[in-house]
Scaffold this active site. Structure first.
Site, mmCIF file in Angstrom:
data_model
loop_
_atom_site.group_PDB
_atom_site.id
_atom_site.type_symbol
_atom_site.label_atom_id
_atom_site.label_comp_id
_atom_site.label_asym_id
_atom_site.label_seq_id
_atom_site.Cartn_x
_atom_site.Cartn_y
_atom_site.Cartn_z
ATOM 1 N N HIS A 1 0.824 -1.205 0.000
ATOM 2 C CA HIS A 1 0.000 0.000 0.000
ATOM 3 C C HIS A 1 0.861 1.260 0.000
ATOM 4 C CE1 HIS A 1 -1.962 -3.307 2.291
ATOM 5 N NE2 HIS A 1 -2.891 -3.103 1.379
HETATM 6 FE FE1 FES Z 1 0.168 -1.829 3.808
HETATM 7 FE FE2 FES Z 1 2.789 -2.135 3.996
HETATM 8 S S1 FES Z 1 1.724 -0.425 3.295
HETATM 9 S S2 FES Z 1 1.247 -3.580 4.463
#
Ligand code: FES
Length: 140
Positions: A105
């Site tokens: 993410h």
């Molecule tokens: Fe979501 Fe690393 S940014 S698990």
């Protein structure tokens, strides 16, 4: 295994290795001069997570570059390489701050493993460890 011993004699500055400790990947990185300088230059007021998250220090220790390492061994990052968002494995020496980048993410971490952007709430954690010789680290 409660603890694991790691031979770091092959790690020249700018190289890393990853070992498994309690089922988690722990990265050991011999940082470059530039990586240390970048880590030290950070204004702590800019940090999303102001705490060192270093199991070798008091829980309220601030997240200075030095507090993410060991006294006298500031080149060495020893860190659980697990993103503090949802537990993916960040990629090393990637992302805007030259530290770690989580492809899940988009969390970014700096050269001291401190979160600098994205959804991760905390700096990656530094486990209990010690140098048992110049070339050997015991984690745990
Ligand atoms: Fe979501 Fe690393 S940014 S698990």
């Amino acid at each position: 295994l409660a603890s694991v011993e790691v031979d770091v004699s092959s790690l020249t500055p700018g190289t890393s290795l990853v070992v498994k400790w309690r089922g988690k990947p722990v990265v050991v990185r011999n940082r470059t001069e530039q990586e240390m300088k970048d880590g030290e230059a950070v204004n702590l007021a800019q940090l999303k997570d102001p705490l060192a998250r270093n199991a070798n220090l008091p829980a309220d220790a601030p997240a200075t570059d030095a507090n993410r390492t060991m006294p006298g061994k500031e080149a060495w990052m020893v860190m659980v390489q697990v993103c503090t968002h949802l537990g993916c494995i960040p990629l090393g020496q990637e992302g805007e701050f030259g530290g770690w980048f989580c492809p899940c993410h988009g969390s970014v971490y700096d050269t001291a493993g401190r979160v600098r952007g994205g959804p991760a709430p905390e700096n990656m954690s530094v486990p209990v460890f010690q140098f048992i010789s110049d070339t050997k680290i015991r984690i745990g």
